[in-house]
Scaffold this active site. Structure first.
Site, mmCIF file in Angstrom:
data_model
loop_
_atom_site.group_PDB
_atom_site.id
_atom_site.type_symbol
_atom_site.label_atom_id
_atom_site.label_comp_id
_atom_site.label_asym_id
_atom_site.label_seq_id
_atom_site.Cartn_x
_atom_site.Cartn_y
_atom_site.Cartn_z
ATOM 1 N N ALA A 1 -77.304 51.340 -26.916
ATOM 2 C CA ALA A 1 -76.557 50.219 -27.503
ATOM 3 C C ALA A 1 -75.178 50.609 -28.054
ATOM 4 C CB ALA A 1 -77.356 49.475 -28.564
ATOM 5 N N ALA A 2 -74.748 51.845 -27.834
ATOM 6 C CA ALA A 2 -73.390 52.214 -28.292
ATOM 7 C C ALA A 2 -72.355 51.354 -27.555
ATOM 8 C CB ALA A 2 -73.135 53.696 -28.039
ATOM 9 N N GLY A 3 -72.562 51.168 -26.262
ATOM 10 C CA GLY A 3 -71.640 50.314 -25.488
ATOM 11 C C GLY A 3 -71.693 48.869 -25.947
ATOM 12 N N ASP A 4 -72.877 48.431 -26.361
ATOM 13 C CA ASP A 4 -73.008 47.049 -26.854
ATOM 14 C C ASP A 4 -72.292 46.888 -28.193
ATOM 15 O OD1 ASP A 4 -74.563 46.452 -24.642
ATOM 16 O OD2 ASP A 4 -76.426 46.978 -25.662
HETATM 17 O O1 RIB Z 1 -77.489 48.548 -23.764
HETATM 18 C C1 RIB Z 1 -78.738 48.854 -24.317
HETATM 19 C C2 RIB Z 1 -79.748 47.845 -23.872
HETATM 20 O O2 RIB Z 1 -79.927 47.962 -22.484
HETATM 21 C C3 RIB Z 1 -81.121 48.032 -24.460
HETATM 22 O O3 RIB Z 1 -81.275 47.369 -25.688
HETATM 23 C C4 RIB Z 1 -82.033 47.516 -23.360
HETATM 24 O O4 RIB Z 1 -82.625 46.299 -23.688
HETATM 25 C C5 RIB Z 1 -81.154 47.393 -22.128
HETATM 26 O O5 RIB Z 1 -80.892 46.098 -21.824
#
Ligand code: RIB
Length: 313
Positions: A255-258
């Site tokens: 989730a760093a990219g998120d």
């Molecule tokens: O970017 C991380 C996410 O990728 C995770 O939370 C997982 O659900 C996947 O979709």
């Protein structure tokens, strides 16, 4: 002036196993822990933006099951407007199986379930919410035609339209129906290589890859480079601009990219310049690497600004 970020995307429950190393083909290994976390790229980016202080809404679809309810409850707790988060009685909520190795590296398999039941008509039926969006952000855990419909409505209503092409199509081809309405594209290194055939390993390759991304028709291409930070180029610029990441102790890069995309788009929706929005994004992305899990790792505004201030001293 409009200041809302509208995210059209996925929600999943992450089944996370900590492993001593990523297993090889045919191998059985013993892991050290198992936990479930709220995740999914659309959901993570929404929570990241909300914690960074953005006015954010998520348009997506869960199943009508326990996992879906957990995701909805978490978003409500984060103060996110979930009026347009649908629950499909015929689908299970999306899941992701994530292995996390000792240096924070991961491998992820997703089963989209309800995320693939988010159809273009669901977007068209909610066209009015695009009128208040300053920025529309999508990923590719939803069907391509759904992302295309969101991009088209975003463009039609004057929003900046941003695609995080994750996961990137295996054949490296993004549909023209999405590309024609994009302003920004934000891949990571792996996605960049799939989309352009160029691994952004050094300055020369980064510049070539950015030009290849701009040639897809977007105005600005931003490549996230992990611990090397990010690099971007806007049409008309003669050279790319590099932005450094922060040095942190890495626990889990999930989730760093998120965190990066959510903070970036939240700041842009609030009217910040691209340069400042990237500073927020890099701090958020770095902080997300310091904790386990997707949603639990996403930093709030105070932590982001503290790291940004610290970096300037
Ligand atoms: O970017 C991380 C996410 O990728 C995770 O939370 C997982 O659900 C996947 O979709």
């Amino acid at each position: 002036m409009k200041s809302r970020l509208l995210i059209v995307g996925s929600l999943s429950i992450d089944l996370v196993l900590e492993v001593p190393r990523l297993p090889a083909k045919g191998e059985t290994i013993i892991g050290s822990s198992f936990e479930t976390f709220c995740g999914g790229k659309g959901n993570n980016q929404t929570v990241a933006a909300a914690r960074a202080g953005a006015d954010v809404m998520l348009l997506g679809k869960t199943g009508q099951d326990e996992y879906g309810q957990r995701l909805r409850d978490t978003l409500i707790g984060e103060g996110v407007d979930i009026t347009h988060l649908m629950a499909d009685s015929t689908q299970k909520t999306g899941i992701a199986n994530i292995w996390v190795g000792p240096t924070g590296e991961n491998s992820i398999v997703i089963v989209p379930n309800s995320n693939h039941a988010l159809r273009p008509q669901d977007i068209t039926d909610r066209a009015e919410i695009f009128t208040s969006a300053a920025v529309v952000l999508m990923q590719l855990e939803s069907p391509f035609d759904t992302a295309a419909q969101a991009a088209q409505l975003g463009r039609q209503h004057g929003a900046k339209v941003v695609l995080n092409p994750a996961p990137a199509p295996i054949d490296g081809k993004l549909p023209e129906q999405i590309l024609r309405n994009l302003d920004f594209i934000v891949p990571n290194e792996t996605e960049c290589e799939l989309l352009t055939g160029i691994a952004p390993n050094d300055e020369t390759q980064c510049h070539k890859a950015l030009d290849a991304l701009l040639a897809l028709g977007v105005d600005t291409a931003i490549i996230t480079l992990g611990e090397r930070g990010a690099v971007y180029k806007t049409r008309g610029m003669s050279a790319p601009i590099y932005k450094a990441a922060h040095e942190v102790e890495v626990k889990d890069t999930t989730a760093a990219g998120d965190a990066f995309c959510g903070a970036l788009c939240g700041a842009m929706a609030a009217g910040k310049s691209l340069d400042i929005a990237l500073d927020y994004a890099l701090a958020a992305g770095s902080l997300a690497c310091t904790k386990s899990g997707a949603v639990p790792s996403l930093p709030d505004k105070a932590a982001i600004e503290k790291l940004m201030t610290h970096a300037k001293i």
